[in-house]
Design a protein around this motif. Structure first.
Motif, PDB file in Angstrom:
ATOM      1  N   VAL A  49       0.854  -1.185   0.000  1.00 34.00           N
ATOM      2  CA  VAL A  49       0.000   0.000   0.000  1.00 34.00           C
ATOM      3  C   VAL A  49       0.887   1.231   0.000  1.00 34.00           C
ATOM      4  N   GLY A  50       0.511   2.226  -0.805  1.00 29.22           N
ATOM      5  CA  GLY A  50       1.230   3.488  -0.783  1.00 29.22           C
ATOM      6  C   GLY A  50       1.952   3.748  -2.077  1.00 29.22           C
ATOM      7  N   ASN A  51       2.963   4.611  -1.995  1.00 30.00           N
ATOM      8  CA  ASN A  51       3.754   4.955  -3.167  1.00 30.00           C
ATOM      9  C   ASN A  51       5.218   4.723  -2.863  1.00 30.00           C
ATOM     10  N   SER A  52       6.068   5.273  -3.697  1.00 31.48           N
ATOM     11  CA  SER A  52       7.497   4.968  -3.563  1.00 31.48           C
ATOM     12  C   SER A  52       8.117   5.537  -2.294  1.00 31.48           C
ATOM     13  N   SER A  53       7.555   6.598  -1.752  1.00 31.14           N
ATOM     14  CA  SER A  53       8.155   7.207  -0.571  1.00 31.14           C
ATOM     15  C   SER A  53       7.440   6.837   0.721  1.00 31.14           C
ATOM     16  N   LEU A  54       6.223   6.286   0.645  1.00 36.68           N
ATOM     17  CA  LEU A  54       5.449   5.971   1.832  1.00 36.68           C
ATOM     18  C   LEU A  54       4.678   4.684   1.573  1.00 36.68           C
ATOM     19  N   SER A  55       5.073   3.582   2.190  1.00 37.04           N
ATOM     20  CA  SER A  55       4.469   2.302   1.833  1.00 37.04           C
ATOM     21  C   SER A  55       4.400   1.364   3.022  1.00 37.04           C
ATOM     22  N   ILE A  56       3.441   0.436   2.959  1.00 34.21           N
ATOM     23  CA  ILE A  56       3.303  -0.647   3.935  1.00 34.21           C
ATOM     24  C   ILE A  56       3.259  -1.945   3.145  1.00 34.21           C
ATOM     25  N   ASN A  57       4.147  -2.858   3.471  1.00 29.16           N
ATOM     26  CA  ASN A  57       4.247  -4.106   2.726  1.00 29.16           C
ATOM     27  C   ASN A  57       3.297  -5.166   3.287  1.00 29.16           C
ATOM     28  N   ASP A  58       2.998  -6.168   2.451  1.00 33.25           N
ATOM     29  CA  ASP A  58       2.210  -7.340   2.843  1.00 33.25           C
ATOM     30  C   ASP A  58       0.841  -6.958   3.408  1.00 33.25           C
ATOM     31  N   VAL A  59       0.078  -6.202   2.670  1.00 32.75           N
ATOM     32  CA  VAL A  59      -1.274  -5.792   3.072  1.00 32.75           C
ATOM     33  C   VAL A  59      -2.290  -6.541   2.217  1.00 32.75           C
ATOM     34  N   TRP A  60      -3.307  -7.062   2.891  1.00 32.29           N
ATOM     35  CA  TRP A  60      -4.374  -7.757   2.165  1.00 32.29           C
ATOM     36  C   TRP A  60      -5.422  -6.765   1.685  1.00 32.29           C
ATOM     37  N   LEU A  61      -5.968  -7.025   0.489  1.00 34.26           N
ATOM     38  CA  LEU A  61      -7.142  -6.303   0.013  1.00 34.26           C
ATOM     39  C   LEU A  61      -8.350  -7.215   0.245  1.00 34.26           C
ATOM     40  N   VAL A  62      -9.255  -6.757   1.128  1.00 37.38           N
ATOM     41  CA  VAL A  62     -10.407  -7.566   1.520  1.00 37.38           C
ATOM     42  C   VAL A  62     -11.683  -6.885   1.030  1.00 37.38           C
ATOM     43  N   ASP A  63     -12.471  -7.625   0.286  1.00 33.54           N
ATOM     44  CA  ASP A  63     -13.704  -7.083  -0.271  1.00 33.54           C
ATOM     45  C   ASP A  63     -14.699  -6.766   0.846  1.00 33.54           C
ATOM     46  N   GLY A  64     -15.222  -5.554   0.847  1.00 34.07           N
ATOM     47  CA  GLY A  64     -16.227  -5.158   1.812  1.00 34.07           C
ATOM     48  C   GLY A  64     -15.700  -4.597   3.109  1.00 34.07           C
TER      49      GLY A  64
END
Length: 438
Positions: A49-64
């Motif tokens: 999640v995020g962009n090249s300067s601000l990011s969080i790794n290993d995030v799930w996208l959960v529907d709803g």
């Protein structure tokens, strides 16, 4: 990216329901997450999640999913300690207990905005995306500045449009590209008077011996004024004798004591007689690090400029190579009077002698000159002068040093006329050298 993220101890993984937050999404089939009220949300994908300067790794996208959640258990699995108190949730490193970031309590929940993480200069959640490192490796570990320029100027196709920079070291780059540390010039003058620190170095052997049979040059530079002396030697072993005599003379002349001497680890300087002399007279002998001449850069640079000036003057007038010592001596004489000490904006001569130098009497090295013959009795119509070559200035008297090619001798005199405009191409000096007796 100013969205709120909740620190949730009941959440198994970092997760969000907003697809637009992901910089790049890897779709994932199967699996679901249970919500309150026996509801479930399907796991659509996982990535950063995020962009090249601000990011969080290993995030799930959960529907709803309606909120953005940071998993306390995932932090703990990654080697962090999470502590809740009345006002905040503190995440720190397990290895050294340093605080990574703080999430503040809002009503009955703990949350944080990613902009807050940026202000706190959080390292663990503000890492570069893995894609940057992949492209760094794909491009042969090219430096970040080059990769960033390729992307910014759109010079290639197929390179993602992200910011390529990193404060993290690449181990492979360090093994393959590491270089010596640079030595930046000082912004201050570290000495306050002449003879407080002397830099010394030796150059040679020179292939052609000088007029007096010398093959080495001992260069001594005063750190404060940058006044320079050159002593010519037949062998390296003479360095100690020349330096010890020089120290006694210069201290008597200036009325100052020498406090420190700096040299490399050459055998001509690092020996028992030299150390005994320094110990006897209370001189601190400093050394530059092995194979690091930059630490004795003052005399190393002076060594180079003296040789370059001497070489240039010799080639300009085509004098014989055995006059190299005279050329170096003249270069030293000239540089002492025209060299400007940085930060102090004064010449070496003024700093060392206390007055501005006069250079009106300077002449071109190697130029033709005519010397008054006052050594022998002349008949009425004999020539009153003879031809010579200008090769330097006398340090002990107000006189010029001249080479007489007809007699292969060196003479000091003031009774001389110079022809700077037509320097003599003294090819006869080369022939005369074979006849000259050292």
């Amino acid at each position: 990216m100013n969205h709120s993220w909740y620190l949730d101890s009941g959440c198994s993984r970092h997760m969000t329901g907003e697809k637009r937050l992901f910089s790049k999404l890897t779709l994932k089939e199967g699996g679901s997450v249970g919500f309150g009220g026996n509801q479930k949300g399907k796991i659509i994908g996982t990535s950063t999640v995020g962009n090249s300067s601000l990011s969080i790794n290993d995030v799930w996208l959960v529907d709803g999913l309606k909120h953005n959640l940071l998993s306390i258990s995932q932090f703990c699995d990654n080697g962090y300690v999470v502590v809740f108190n009345k006002e905040s949730c503190i995440v720190s490193k397990q290895s050294d207990n340093t605080i990574v970031f703080k999430g503040m309590r809002k009503n009955n929940v703990y949350k944080i905005n990613l902009s807050d993480l940026n202000e706190q200069k959080v390292v663990c959640l503000l890492t570069l995306s893995e894609e940057k490192w992949i492209w760094h490796k794909r491009l042969g570990h090219a430096n970040w500045r080059l990769i960033s320029k390729l992307s910014k100027l759109d010079l290639v196709r197929g390179l993602p449009k992200i910011k390529y920079h990193s404060n993290t070291l690449c181990g492979s780059c360090q093994k393959g590209k590491i270089t010596k540390s640079s030595f930046k010039p000082k912004n201050i003058v570290s000495t306050s008077r002449p003879l407080e620190l002397l830099h010394i170095d030796l150059f040679g052997p020179v292939n052609t011996a000088s007029i007096n049979g010398k093959k080495y040059g001992l260069v001594i530079v005063d750190d404060y004024s940058r006044w320079t002396w050159v002593k010519f030697l037949r062998t390296k072993d003479e360095a100690y004798d020349e330096f010890s005599i020089f120290c006694k003379q210069i201290q008597n002349e200036k009325g100052y004591t020498i406090l420190k001497v700096r040299s490399d680890h050459g055998g001509e300087f690092e020996n028992e007689p030299f150390e005994n002399f320094c110990e006897k007279y209370g001189i601190l002998h400093e050394f530059s690090s092995p194979r690091t001449p930059q630490q004795n850069g003052v005399v190393e640079r002076k060594n180079r400029t003296l040789q370059e000036m001497a070489r240039t003057m010799m080639h300009e007038t085509n004098v014989a190579k055995f006059l190299w010592a005279e050329a170096v001596n003249t270069a030293c004489y000239v540089q002492n009077r025209i060299y400007i000490r940085s930060k102090l904006n004064k010449t070496a001569y003024e700093l060392f002698k206390g007055r501005k130098p006069d250079i009106s009497y300077f002449h071109q090295f190697g130029c033709t000159c005519y010397i008054l013959n006052n050594k022998v009795h002349l008949k009425k119509f004999d020539a009153r002068g003879y031809k010579g070559i200008f090769i330097g200035y006398s340090e002990r008297s107000k006189a010029y040093i001249l080479y007489i090619s007809e007699t292969y001798t060196v003479e000091e005199t003031m009774h001389v006329k110079f022809d700077d405009k037509e320097p003599d191409r003294v090819s006869e000096l080369v022939e005369g050298f074979s006849k000259f007796q050292v």
